[in-house]
Design an enzyme around this catalytic site. Structure first.
Site, short mmCIF file in Angstrom:
data_model
loop_
_atom_site.label_atom_id
_atom_site.label_comp_id
_atom_site.label_asym_id
_atom_site.label_seq_id
_atom_site.Cartn_x
_atom_site.Cartn_y
_atom_site.Cartn_z
CD GLN A 97 -2.49 4.02 10.41
OE1 GLN A 97 -3.00 2.99 10.34
NE2 GLN A 97 -2.00 4.88 9.78
CE1 TYR A 184 -9.79 1.74 5.15
CE2 TYR A 184 -7.49 2.61 5.33
CZ TYR A 184 -8.41 1.65 4.98
OH TYR A 184 -8.00 0.44 4.60
NE ARG A 232 1.42 5.74 6.62
CZ ARG A 232 1.57 4.78 5.98
NH1 ARG A 232 0.47 3.74 5.85
NH2 ARG A 232 2.75 4.42 5.69
N GLY A 322 7.23 -0.88 5.27
CA GLY A 322 6.11 -1.63 5.69
C GLY A 322 6.31 -3.12 5.63
C1 LIG Z 1 -0.10 -6.24 5.40
C2 LIG Z 1 -0.23 -4.83 5.39
C3 LIG Z 1 -1.28 -3.91 6.12
C4 LIG Z 1 -1.31 -2.69 6.09
N1 LIG Z 1 -1.83 -1.80 6.88
C5 LIG Z 1 -1.97 -0.72 6.96
C6 LIG Z 1 -2.49 0.07 7.86
O1 LIG Z 1 -3.40 -0.33 8.78
N2 LIG Z 1 -2.50 1.40 7.91
C7 LIG Z 1 -1.63 2.22 7.06
O2 LIG Z 1 -1.74 3.24 7.02
N3 LIG Z 1 -1.06 1.28 6.17
C8 LIG Z 1 -1.16 0.14 6.12
N4 LIG Z 1 -0.58 -0.54 5.11
C9 LIG Z 1 0.62 0.17 4.27
C10 LIG Z 1 1.69 0.50 5.01
O3 LIG Z 1 2.04 1.25 6.10
C11 LIG Z 1 3.06 0.96 4.06
O4 LIG Z 1 2.63 2.30 3.80
C12 LIG Z 1 2.82 0.15 2.58
O5 LIG Z 1 2.95 -1.20 2.94
C13 LIG Z 1 4.07 0.64 1.43
O6 LIG Z 1 5.30 0.64 1.96
P1 LIG Z 1 6.17 -0.87 1.85
O7 LIG Z 1 6.35 -0.73 0.29
O8 LIG Z 1 7.59 -0.58 2.58
O9 LIG Z 1 5.49 -1.86 2.19
C14 LIG Z 1 -0.25 -1.92 5.28
C15 LIG Z 1 0.56 -2.78 4.34
C16 LIG Z 1 0.52 -3.96 4.39
C17 LIG Z 1 1.76 -4.83 3.60
#
Ligand SMILES: Cc1cc2nc3c(=O)[nH]c(=O)nc-3n(C[C@H](O)[C@H](O)[C@H](O)COP(=O)(O)O)c2cc1C
Length: 374
Positions: A97, A184, A232, A322
């Protein structure tokens, strides 16, 4: 027959299943260079049909969080090669990403302590980066006031995205995902409540506010090809001071049309509800799906049942998870067998080393009773 667990062909790429690991910042690289620990972490999770790495800065000024591995030096390219080789050795596919945080940054994250840059000079309210606190220790800090990029500088940032994409291919990635979500830089151009420019990247016209993202997509395609290019987006998201605006539906449906024309590897939508912000309206997902007919990924609060439903309804092609991937390196097996999911220790999400990163165990059915009663 589970659709989620069935193979899927994305362009010419064969994916073992329709489960993606969503991008997650883990801040395990104080020197900004990925290494063996990252390779182990990602290879442990390579049963996913597709891995998308943590957000990876395209340039020093794209940084807003400490200890993030970037993709703009030869050392970083060599480091990422260890990661891609480890994932490919286990039969996985991996995109990285590409990230520019724009105004979600602090002067301590910036080269020589300069001001962060954005589409605007307006500060992101109620927003924190992870930088150096006044006592010199890493921690949450209020973001700094940004400076609006000049028109000429914008083309420089677009070139940085294209260079980082070329670096990604050199590092062995199957492709790149532009980080157009979560408030962002790309979204700072898309959102007219933030983008107060008056040049060709202006926020008050549809063409103006979508120009930065589409020119970036085109510059990346020109360097690495559309089959390796993805993006994304988080329509209706509120993270980092993104307000809802009247033209939001028109803006994202225009992007659906434009991105569809470009035959990308995929478009990845994120529903921010599980990250504490607003949900993606279900009706909007259906609208987006009608306008964008390429491979569509959705992330945010998914369970196996919800993912299977969305796949059966034809609303998505791939379900991304995630946080569940953090404490469940064998998430694919757990979903397949309906084994319980382990909760992650959130205190270990960012920073540190192997603890809370590569030491989460796979499920051991023989000990299930013991663990449940512990
Ligand atoms: C620890 C953590 C770090 C994350 N870092 C990013 C990131 O670098 N880029 C991004 O687009 N989303 C990031 N996210 C969002 C996740 O990609 C994901 O979309 C979000 O957690 C929702 O999915 P989930 O409910 O399955 O966790 C992050 C989420 C978590 C929990």
């Amino acid at each position: 027959m589970s659709k989620l667990l069935s193979p899927f062909t994305m362009g010419s790429r064969h994916l073992a299943n329709r489960i993606a690991m969503a991008p997650m910042t883990r801040s395990r690289n104080p020197d900004g260079i990925p290494g063996d620990l990252n390779a182990l972490y990602y290879s442990q999770r390579a049963d996913a049909g597709l891995i998308v790495t943590e957000g990876t800065p395209i340039s020093p000024s794209g940084e807003g969080f400490l200890f993030i591995p970037g993709l703009y030096t030869p050392q970083q390219v060599a480091g990422w090669r260890k990661v891609t080789e480890a994932v490919h050795a286990r039969g996985g596919a991996i995109f990285t990403q590409l990230w520019h945080v724009g105004r979600v940054s602090h002067v301590s994250n910036q080269p020589d302590g300069i001001q962060p840059v954005s589409s605007t000079g307006q500060i992101a309210r109620n927003s924190q980066a992870w930088g150096m606190t006044p006592d010199g220790t890493p921690g949450a800090v209020d973001v700094s006031k940004p400076r609006a990029l000049t028109t000429g500088e914008i083309y420089g940032v677009i070139a940085d995205f294209a260079d980082a994409a070329a670096n990604a291919i050199k590092a062995g990635f199957d492709g790149i995902e532009l980080h157009g979500a979560n408030g962002y830089l790309i979204e700072q151009f898309l959102n007219p409540t933030v983008n107060d420019r008056t040049d060709e990247f202006r926020g008050d016209t549809l063409e103006g506010r979508t120009r930065f993202v589409l020119e970036t997509v085109d510059a990346v395609i020109a360097r690495i090809g559309a089959a390796h290019t993805a993006i994304r987006l988080s329509p209706y998201g509120g993270l980092f001071d993104m307000a809802i605006y009247p033209e939001i539906e028109e803006t994202y449906l225009h992007l659906a049309d434009e991105l569809g024309r470009r035959n990308l590897a995929y478009v990845h939508l994120m529903d921010q509800k599980s990250r504490g912000s607003s949900a993606l309206p279900p009706a909007f997902l259906a609208q987006f799906r009608t306008r964008y007919t390429g491979t569509l990924i959705l992330a945010g609060g998914l369970t196996r049942a919800r993912a299977e439903q969305l796949l059966d309804d034809g609303l998505i092609d791939i379900a991304a998870f995630g946080e569940p991937f953090i404490a469940n390196p064998d998430l694919v097996d757990r979903l397949k067998n309906d084994w319980p999911l382990a909760p992650a220790n959130r205190a270990l999400h960012y920073g540190g080393g192997a603890e809370g990163y590569t030491d989460y165990p796979t499920y051991a059915p023989a000990y299930a009773g013991e663990r449940a009663s512990a």
